[in-house]
Design a protein around this motif. Structure first.
Motif, PDB file in Angstrom:
ATOM      1  N   LEU A  76       0.864  -1.181   0.000  1.00 11.08           N
ATOM      2  CA  LEU A  76       0.000   0.000   0.000  1.00 11.08           C
ATOM      3  C   LEU A  76       0.902   1.232   0.000  1.00 11.08           C
ATOM      4  O   LEU A  76       1.724   1.404   0.898  1.00 11.08           O
ATOM      5  CB  LEU A  76      -0.893  -0.001   1.244  1.00 11.08           C
ATOM      6  CG  LEU A  76      -1.813   1.207   1.462  1.00 11.08           C
ATOM      7  CD1 LEU A  76      -2.788   1.379   0.302  1.00 11.08           C
ATOM      8  CD2 LEU A  76      -2.582   1.057   2.774  1.00 11.08           C
ATOM      9  N   VAL A  77       0.758   2.074  -1.013  1.00  4.99           N
ATOM     10  CA  VAL A  77       1.558   3.295  -1.133  1.00  4.99           C
ATOM     11  C   VAL A  77       0.639   4.488  -0.940  1.00  4.99           C
ATOM     12  O   VAL A  77      -0.374   4.626  -1.638  1.00  4.99           O
ATOM     13  CB  VAL A  77       2.256   3.394  -2.502  1.00  4.99           C
ATOM     14  CG1 VAL A  77       3.069   4.692  -2.596  1.00  4.99           C
ATOM     15  CG2 VAL A  77       3.158   2.181  -2.731  1.00  4.99           C
ATOM     16  N   ALA A  78       0.998   5.345   0.003  1.00  7.37           N
ATOM     17  CA  ALA A  78       0.222   6.557   0.272  1.00  7.37           C
ATOM     18  C   ALA A  78       1.129   7.764   0.111  1.00  7.37           C
ATOM     19  O   ALA A  78       2.263   7.757   0.595  1.00  7.37           O
ATOM     20  CB  ALA A  78      -0.362   6.526   1.681  1.00  7.37           C
ATOM     21  N   SER A  79       0.643   8.798  -0.544  1.00  9.01           N
ATOM     22  CA  SER A  79       1.478   9.991  -0.718  1.00  9.01           C
ATOM     23  C   SER A  79       1.633  10.706   0.622  1.00  9.01           C
ATOM     24  O   SER A  79       0.711  10.753   1.433  1.00  9.01           O
ATOM     25  CB  SER A  79       0.883  10.923  -1.767  1.00  9.01           C
ATOM     26  OG  SER A  79      -0.446  11.282  -1.438  1.00  9.01           O
ATOM     27  N   GLY A  80       2.807  11.279   0.829  1.00  9.47           N
ATOM     28  CA  GLY A  80       3.132  11.889   2.109  1.00  9.47           C
ATOM     29  C   GLY A  80       3.761  10.856   3.025  1.00  9.47           C
ATOM     30  O   GLY A  80       3.687   9.648   2.796  1.00  9.47           O
ATOM     31  N   MET A  81       4.403  11.361   4.084  1.00  3.35           N
ATOM     32  CA  MET A  81       5.075  10.464   5.018  1.00  3.35           C
ATOM     33  C   MET A  81       4.340  10.349   6.350  1.00  3.35           C
ATOM     34  O   MET A  81       4.874   9.793   7.309  1.00  3.35           O
ATOM     35  CB  MET A  81       6.513  10.938   5.238  1.00  3.35           C
ATOM     36  CG  MET A  81       7.406  10.793   4.011  1.00  3.35           C
ATOM     37  SD  MET A  81       7.542   9.074   3.420  1.00  3.35           S
ATOM     38  CE  MET A  81       8.469   8.324   4.750  1.00  3.35           C
ATOM     39  N   ARG A  82       3.126  10.894   6.428  1.00  2.00           N
ATOM     40  CA  ARG A  82       2.268  10.708   7.590  1.00  2.00           C
ATOM     41  C   ARG A  82       0.877  10.347   7.100  1.00  2.00           C
ATOM     42  O   ARG A  82       0.418  10.876   6.100  1.00  2.00           O
ATOM     43  CB  ARG A  82       2.182  11.985   8.437  1.00  2.00           C
ATOM     44  CG  ARG A  82       3.455  12.359   9.157  1.00  2.00           C
ATOM     45  CD  ARG A  82       3.205  13.478  10.154  1.00  2.00           C
ATOM     46  NE  ARG A  82       2.564  14.642   9.545  1.00  2.00           N
ATOM     47  CZ  ARG A  82       2.195  15.723  10.219  1.00  2.00           C
ATOM     48  NH1 ARG A  82       2.348  15.768  11.520  1.00  2.00           N
ATOM     49  NH2 ARG A  82       1.637  16.740   9.601  1.00  2.00           N
ATOM     50  N   ASN A  83       0.214   9.457   7.818  1.00  2.00           N
ATOM     51  CA  ASN A  83      -1.136   9.087   7.411  1.00  2.00           C
ATOM     52  C   ASN A  83      -1.904   8.598   8.627  1.00  2.00           C
ATOM     53  O   ASN A  83      -1.494   7.636   9.285  1.00  2.00           O
ATOM     54  CB  ASN A  83      -1.102   8.000   6.333  1.00  2.00           C
ATOM     55  CG  ASN A  83      -2.416   7.862   5.613  1.00  2.00           C
ATOM     56  OD1 ASN A  83      -3.419   7.514   6.224  1.00  2.00           O
ATOM     57  ND2 ASN A  83      -2.426   8.135   4.312  1.00  2.00           N
ATOM     58  N   SER A  84      -3.018   9.269   8.907  1.00  2.00           N
ATOM     59  CA  SER A  84      -3.803   8.944  10.099  1.00  2.00           C
ATOM     60  C   SER A  84      -4.970   8.012   9.808  1.00  2.00           C
ATOM     61  O   SER A  84      -5.701   7.639  10.733  1.00  2.00           O
ATOM     62  CB  SER A  84      -4.333  10.236  10.735  1.00  2.00           C
ATOM     63  OG  SER A  84      -5.231  10.893   9.848  1.00  2.00           O
ATOM     64  N   VAL A  85      -5.177   7.610   8.550  1.00  2.00           N
ATOM     65  CA  VAL A  85      -6.344   6.784   8.215  1.00  2.00           C
ATOM     66  C   VAL A  85      -5.965   5.368   7.792  1.00  2.00           C
ATOM     67  O   VAL A  85      -6.804   4.605   7.319  1.00  2.00           O
ATOM     68  CB  VAL A  85      -7.204   7.462   7.118  1.00  2.00           C
ATOM     69  CG1 VAL A  85      -7.712   8.810   7.593  1.00  2.00           C
ATOM     70  CG2 VAL A  85      -6.430   7.594   5.812  1.00  2.00           C
ATOM     71  N   ILE A  86      -4.700   5.017   7.965  1.00  2.00           N
ATOM     72  CA  ILE A  86      -4.252   3.650   7.692  1.00  2.00           C
ATOM     73  C   ILE A  86      -3.984   2.962   9.030  1.00  2.00           C
ATOM     74  O   ILE A  86      -3.297   3.507   9.900  1.00  2.00           O
ATOM     75  CB  ILE A  86      -2.970   3.633   6.833  1.00  2.00           C
ATOM     76  CG1 ILE A  86      -3.239   4.207   5.440  1.00  2.00           C
ATOM     77  CG2 ILE A  86      -2.428   2.212   6.708  1.00  2.00           C
ATOM     78  CD1 ILE A  86      -1.990   4.369   4.594  1.00  2.00           C
ATOM     79  N   ASP A  87      -4.521   1.757   9.196  1.00  2.00           N
ATOM     80  CA  ASP A  87      -4.265   0.958  10.393  1.00  2.00           C
ATOM     81  C   ASP A  87      -2.957   0.202  10.163  1.00  2.00           C
ATOM     82  O   ASP A  87      -2.942  -0.876   9.558  1.00  2.00           O
ATOM     83  CB  ASP A  87      -5.427  -0.001  10.650  1.00  2.00           C
ATOM     84  CG  ASP A  87      -5.291  -0.743  11.971  1.00  2.00           C
ATOM     85  OD1 ASP A  87      -4.157  -0.943  12.432  1.00  2.00           O
ATOM     86  OD2 ASP A  87      -6.338  -1.133  12.529  1.00  2.00           O
ATOM     87  N   PHE A  88      -1.864   0.767  10.651  1.00  2.00           N
ATOM     88  CA  PHE A  88      -0.546   0.184  10.395  1.00  2.00           C
ATOM     89  C   PHE A  88      -0.370  -1.166  11.103  1.00  2.00           C
ATOM     90  O   PHE A  88       0.300  -2.062  10.577  1.00  2.00           O
ATOM     91  CB  PHE A  88       0.546   1.163  10.823  1.00  2.00           C
ATOM     92  CG  PHE A  88       0.613   2.400   9.977  1.00  2.00           C
ATOM     93  CD1 PHE A  88       1.157   2.357   8.706  1.00  2.00           C
ATOM     94  CD2 PHE A  88       0.117   3.604  10.450  1.00  2.00           C
ATOM     95  CE1 PHE A  88       1.213   3.492   7.911  1.00  2.00           C
ATOM     96  CE2 PHE A  88       0.169   4.747   9.668  1.00  2.00           C
ATOM     97  CZ  PHE A  88       0.710   4.691   8.392  1.00  2.00           C
ATOM     98  N   GLU A  89      -0.961  -1.305  12.279  1.00  2.00           N
ATOM     99  CA  GLU A  89      -0.847  -2.581  12.990  1.00  2.00           C
ATOM    100  C   GLU A  89      -1.550  -3.687  12.220  1.00  2.00           C
ATOM    101  O   GLU A  89      -1.029  -4.812  12.099  1.00  2.00           O
ATOM    102  CB  GLU A  89      -1.434  -2.452  14.396  1.00  2.00           C
ATOM    103  CG  GLU A  89      -0.617  -1.554  15.324  1.00  2.00           C
ATOM    104  CD  GLU A  89      -1.189  -1.528  16.723  1.00  2.00           C
ATOM    105  OE1 GLU A  89      -2.191  -2.236  16.980  1.00  2.00           O
ATOM    106  OE2 GLU A  89      -0.633  -0.803  17.571  1.00  2.00           O
ATOM    107  N   ALA A  90      -2.726  -3.379  11.682  1.00  2.00           N
ATOM    108  CA  ALA A  90      -3.453  -4.378  10.887  1.00  2.00           C
ATOM    109  C   ALA A  90      -2.681  -4.720   9.617  1.00  2.00           C
ATOM    110  O   ALA A  90      -2.615  -5.885   9.212  1.00  2.00           O
ATOM    111  CB  ALA A  90      -4.844  -3.854  10.542  1.00  2.00           C
ATOM    112  N   ALA A  91      -2.099  -3.689   8.994  1.00  2.00           N
ATOM    113  CA  ALA A  91      -1.302  -3.942   7.793  1.00  2.00           C
ATOM    114  C   ALA A  91      -0.155  -4.899   8.104  1.00  2.00           C
ATOM    115  O   ALA A  91       0.093  -5.851   7.353  1.00  2.00           O
ATOM    116  CB  ALA A  91      -0.776  -2.620   7.239  1.00  2.00           C
ATOM    117  N   ALA A  92       0.528  -4.665   9.211  1.00  2.00           N
ATOM    118  CA  ALA A  92       1.646  -5.536   9.585  1.00  2.00           C
ATOM    119  C   ALA A  92       1.160  -6.963   9.853  1.00  2.00           C
ATOM    120  O   ALA A  92       1.800  -7.939   9.436  1.00  2.00           O
ATOM    121  CB  ALA A  92       2.347  -4.969  10.811  1.00  2.00           C
TER     122      ALA A  92
END
Length: 319
Positions: free
Chosen positions: A76-92
């Protein structure tokens, strides 16, 4: 067989135009979606066959519930280096690598001034009247020189907005919960004693804060009531910082002169949303970061992220 890459919310159909996707063309099929998916069900259905997804900024939430419904998703690629709407723990947990890109601060600065100047000089109604055979001059412009510009937030974007205000000959004051006199002095602006003082004394107020628990709803009805009836509010930051219902009430009641908005509680705005018919409002559809150079960076680095991932050496990993 090629991996499939979905590019979301390519409203202008430029994702494959502003960047060279050649470095991944032999291994990746790119499919761009020019429309917005406004529900998790619709998004899950559309992305079911994709291993790679490219999304812009925080337009599309990726909660754990959605990620769980995309078992084939790998990157998953998101523009910018901060993102508050992605669940990073779930992604991992689901083995999804999340990467970002650089993002320039100058486009939102420029749009802030486009809104502020458009409000101050009645650009939209005067242009519409001229082109539509309406009255020749119907507004009285608000001056910038010698007036006070109040900035809520003095980070990278706020500081750039401040310097433009100083160039116009404005008195610039700033406030945030963590702002120090040293930072204000560095930028060349005055540190306001409080948020309330800034709102009471400023002719123009512009919001440049990150959204968090301390800034959510920072400007509500009591704060708007402090503003001058000749004052203007501009928000190109995050919609939730300003209570939208309270702002609409202030605009309808004429308790402030006007507002400029680039961010909203629901995006894209529904056709019947009250923002679309609010008086004294100059609004743009979240264009703050939408510029050719910025998009070239977003999509160009998205290609780099994909290439690095395919090579087994992911770059700009988030989370």
């Amino acid at each position: 067989m090629k991996l499939r890459c979905a590019v979301l919310d390519d409203f202008q159909s430029v994702a494959t135009e502003v960047a060279d996707w050649g470095p991944v063309a032999d291994e990746v099929e790119v499919v761009c979606f020019s429309g917005h998916f406004d529900s998790e069900d619709a998004l899950a259905e559309a992305l079911a066959g994709f291993e790679i997804v490219v999304t812009l900024r925080e337009r599309v939430p990726f909660p754990g519930s959605l990620i769980a419904r995309l078992p084939g998703l790998r990157l998953l690629v998101a523009s910018g280096m901060r993102n508050s709407v992605i669940d990073f723990e779930a992604a991992a947990r689901h083995g999804v690598t999340v990467c970002g890109t650089a993002s320039a601060s100058t486009p939102p600065v420029e749009l802030t001034w486009a809104l502020l100047l458009g409000l101050a000089r009645g650009i939209v109604p005067e242009s519409a009247a001229l082109r539509g055979g309406g009255p020749w001059q119907s507004t009285l412009g608000a001056d910038l020189y010698g007036r006070r510009l109040g900035l809520l937030g003095l980070g990278k974007i706020g500081a750039r907005v401040a310097r433009v205000g100083l160039a116009f000959g404005m008195e610039v004051v700033a406030w945030s919960q963590n702002l120090t006199k040293e930072r204000a002095d560095e930028v060349g602006v005055v540190l306001a004693a409080s948020k309330e003082e800034l709102l009471r004394t400023s002719d123009f107020v512009s919001v440049h804060l990150a959204l968090g628990e301390r800034t959510r709803g920072l400007i509500g009805a009591p704060e708007l009531a402090l503003m001058r009836p000749t004052g203007y509010l501009v928000n190109t930051s995050r919609a939730a910082i300003v209570d939208q219902d309270a702002l609409l009430a202030a605009l309808r009641g004429g308790t402030i002169a006007g507002a400029g908005l680039d961010v909203f509680d629901v995006e894209p705005l529904p056709a019947d949303h009250p923002v679309r018919t609010a008086p004294r409002l100059l609004a743009t559809p979240h264009l703050g970061y939408v510029s050719r150079d910025n998009y070239a960076t977003y999509y160009g680095q998205a290609v780099e992220d994909i290439r690095a991932f395919l090579d087994g050496e992911p770059v700009r990993v988030l989370g």
